[in-house]
Design a protein around this motif. Structure first.
Motif, PDB file in Angstrom:
ATOM      1  N   ALA A 285      25.015 -25.489  25.596  1.00 42.37           N
ATOM      2  CA  ALA A 285      26.087 -25.941  26.470  1.00 42.37           C
ATOM      3  C   ALA A 285      27.437 -25.467  25.945  1.00 42.37           C
ATOM      4  O   ALA A 285      27.585 -25.071  24.781  1.00 42.37           O
ATOM      5  N   ARG A 286      28.440 -25.505  26.818  1.00 46.17           N
ATOM      6  CA  ARG A 286      29.796 -25.149  26.413  1.00 46.17           C
ATOM      7  C   ARG A 286      30.221 -25.985  25.203  1.00 46.17           C
ATOM      8  O   ARG A 286      30.020 -27.188  25.153  1.00 46.17           O
ATOM      9  N   GLY A 287      30.766 -25.321  24.182  1.00 41.04           N
ATOM     10  CA  GLY A 287      31.213 -26.009  22.987  1.00 41.04           C
ATOM     11  C   GLY A 287      30.103 -26.354  22.010  1.00 41.04           C
ATOM     12  O   GLY A 287      30.322 -27.118  21.068  1.00 41.04           O
ATOM     13  N   GLN A 288      28.923 -25.731  22.183  1.00 41.87           N
ATOM     14  CA  GLN A 288      27.779 -26.060  21.325  1.00 41.87           C
ATOM     15  C   GLN A 288      27.328 -24.838  20.542  1.00 41.87           C
ATOM     16  O   GLN A 288      27.387 -23.704  21.017  1.00 41.87           O
ATOM     17  N   LYS A 289      26.847 -25.067  19.311  1.00 37.40           N
ATOM     18  CA  LYS A 289      26.190 -24.032  18.518  1.00 37.40           C
ATOM     19  C   LYS A 289      24.713 -24.382  18.392  1.00 37.40           C
ATOM     20  O   LYS A 289      24.360 -25.518  18.062  1.00 37.40           O
ATOM     21  N   LEU A 290      23.868 -23.400  18.654  1.00 37.03           N
ATOM     22  CA  LEU A 290      22.424 -23.577  18.537  1.00 37.03           C
ATOM     23  C   LEU A 290      21.894 -22.595  17.511  1.00 37.03           C
ATOM     24  O   LEU A 290      22.098 -21.386  17.626  1.00 37.03           O
ATOM     25  N   ARG A 291      21.220 -23.100  16.471  1.00 32.79           N
ATOM     26  CA  ARG A 291      20.579 -22.251  15.467  1.00 32.79           C
ATOM     27  C   ARG A 291      19.097 -22.591  15.469  1.00 32.79           C
ATOM     28  O   ARG A 291      18.693 -23.703  15.099  1.00 32.79           O
ATOM     29  N   THR A 292      18.282 -21.616  15.888  1.00 31.25           N
ATOM     30  CA  THR A 292      16.859 -21.882  16.055  1.00 31.25           C
ATOM     31  C   THR A 292      16.103 -20.560  15.918  1.00 31.25           C
ATOM     32  O   THR A 292      16.636 -19.584  15.392  1.00 31.25           O
ATOM     33  N   CYS A 293      14.858 -20.534  16.385  1.00 30.54           N
ATOM     34  CA  CYS A 293      14.055 -19.311  16.372  1.00 30.54           C
ATOM     35  C   CYS A 293      13.586 -18.985  17.780  1.00 30.54           C
ATOM     36  O   CYS A 293      13.253 -19.888  18.567  1.00 30.54           O
ATOM     37  N   LEU A 294      13.571 -17.714  18.077  1.00 31.98           N
ATOM     38  CA  LEU A 294      13.216 -17.210  19.397  1.00 31.98           C
ATOM     39  C   LEU A 294      11.797 -16.656  19.368  1.00 31.98           C
ATOM     40  O   LEU A 294      11.535 -15.686  18.654  1.00 31.98           O
ATOM     41  N   PRO A 295      10.860 -17.233  20.111  1.00 31.69           N
ATOM     42  CA  PRO A 295       9.494 -16.684  20.130  1.00 31.69           C
ATOM     43  C   PRO A 295       9.445 -15.329  20.843  1.00 31.69           C
ATOM     44  O   PRO A 295      10.125 -15.119  21.849  1.00 31.69           O
ATOM     45  N   VAL A 296       8.670 -14.414  20.292  1.00 31.10           N
ATOM     46  CA  VAL A 296       8.384 -13.151  20.969  1.00 31.10           C
ATOM     47  C   VAL A 296       7.133 -13.369  21.813  1.00 31.10           C
ATOM     48  O   VAL A 296       6.111 -13.837  21.301  1.00 31.10           O
ATOM     49  N   LEU A 297       7.212 -13.035  23.084  1.00 32.25           N
ATOM     50  CA  LEU A 297       6.184 -13.396  24.038  1.00 32.25           C
ATOM     51  C   LEU A 297       4.782 -12.995  23.590  1.00 32.25           C
ATOM     52  O   LEU A 297       4.558 -11.895  23.069  1.00 32.25           O
TER      53      LEU A 297
END
Length: 310
Positions: free
Chosen positions: A13-25
């Motif tokens: 969302a606006r004003g948010q930082k997300l640190r995570t992992c992105l799955p490769v399909l």
């Protein structure tokens, strides 16, 4: 851009930082990703590091930028993938993705039904490039390469894309700028798709040195300022170069020093100037070159492994 960014099942969302992992399909592979959705409107900038898993300074710089930049610091959205070739990073492999032996940077635009390299390239091409207003691909000399810092900008797209890319490249503290006529590679494919793009090269030989990381972070801050994402531009570093020499291509030769063990040899980088007969050796094998097994085990490199694990 809408207030909330949605991509591949992730949401910021606006004003948010997300640190995570992105799955490769359709794989078990997950790519570390940071999404910083700024508090005000602006461009969307995509940054990738570690398309080649053994190119450490850009990976470390990308991790630190993702950690340190806050949503209130930027206008627009910053998407950072670090490192893209996660298996090559952990395996300390030069160039390739270990699972399929392919050079990820030669697989764009990729294939959703292909190997891991092809799926990863397809993921970036299909989901991330269409979101980006500008794309920065962070590289270094690989484990066996030593290089002088320089920046590529794409020369084959339409004049507008090429000019925007070159204009951004001229803000960097680098002596050499190379106009690429290649059609392969992530940034060239992005440019051909209509996205101004750059590929930056700093550091190499399996080292992850503090000065290279800091110089890389300065590069990115200068580009983000140029693109209108951050207000304040970093100062030129002490001794930094304020002009750039345009080169036509880059070539590599391996020294045939019989007194040097193969693991200690660096490739020599050659930059070709606009005159076809003009060429300069800008880096050569230093007497202090370390074997790969030693170079990747420096204190900063060990710290890099711990960052990736958290």
């Amino acid at each position: 851009m809408s207030d909330t960014l949605h991509i591949c099942g992730l949401e910021s969302a606006r004003g948010q930082k997300l640190r995570t992992c992105l799955p490769v399909l359709d794989t078990t592979t997950k790519i570390p990703i940071t999404i910083i959705n700024g508090c005000s409107n602006g461009p969307t900038v995509l940054i990738t590091a570690g398309i080649h898993g053994g190119e450490y300074p850009g990976i470390a710089a990308a991790m630190e930028l993702g950690r340190d930049i806050a949503p209130e610091d930027i206008s627009g959205c910053l998407i950072i993938l670090h490192p893209v070739n996660i298996h090559g990073f952990w395996a300390r492999r030069e160039f390739i993705v270990p699972e399929d032996g392919k050079n990820l940077n030669r697989e764009f635009p990729g294939d959703a039904n292909g190997t891991l390299s092809q799926k990863t390239a397809w993921l970036l091409s299909h989901y991330f490039f269409p979101l980006a207003d500008f794309y920065i691909d962070m590289h270094s000399g690989d484990i066996h390469e030593e290089l002088h810092p320089y920046v590529y900008y794409p020369g084959l797209p339409n004049d507008d894309i090429s000019a925007k890319s070159r204009d951004a490249a001229q803000t960097l503290d680098m002596e050499f700028m190379v106009r690429s006529t290649a059609t392969t590679g992530a940034y060239n494919y992005a440019a051909i798709s209509g996205i101004p793009s750059l590929l930056i090269e700093r550091g190499g030989t399996g080292m992850c040195l503090r000065q290279d990381i800091d110089a890389y972070k300065n590069d990115i801050h200068r580009l983000l300022h140029k693109l209108g994402c951050i207000a304040a531009a970093p100062l030129l570093q002490k001794g930094a170069l304020k002009c750039q020499i345009l080169c036509t291509s880059v070539a590599w030769n391996q020294p045939a020093d019989k007194n040097c063990a193969p693991a200690c040899r660096s490739w020599i980088q050659l930059l070709k100037y606009p005159s076809p007969s003009s060429m300069a050796v800008v880096t050569a094998l230093p007497s202090s070159s370390l074997p790969v097994s030693t170079a990747v085990n420096t204190p900063v490199s060990r710290q890099l492994w711990s960052w990736a694990a958290t």
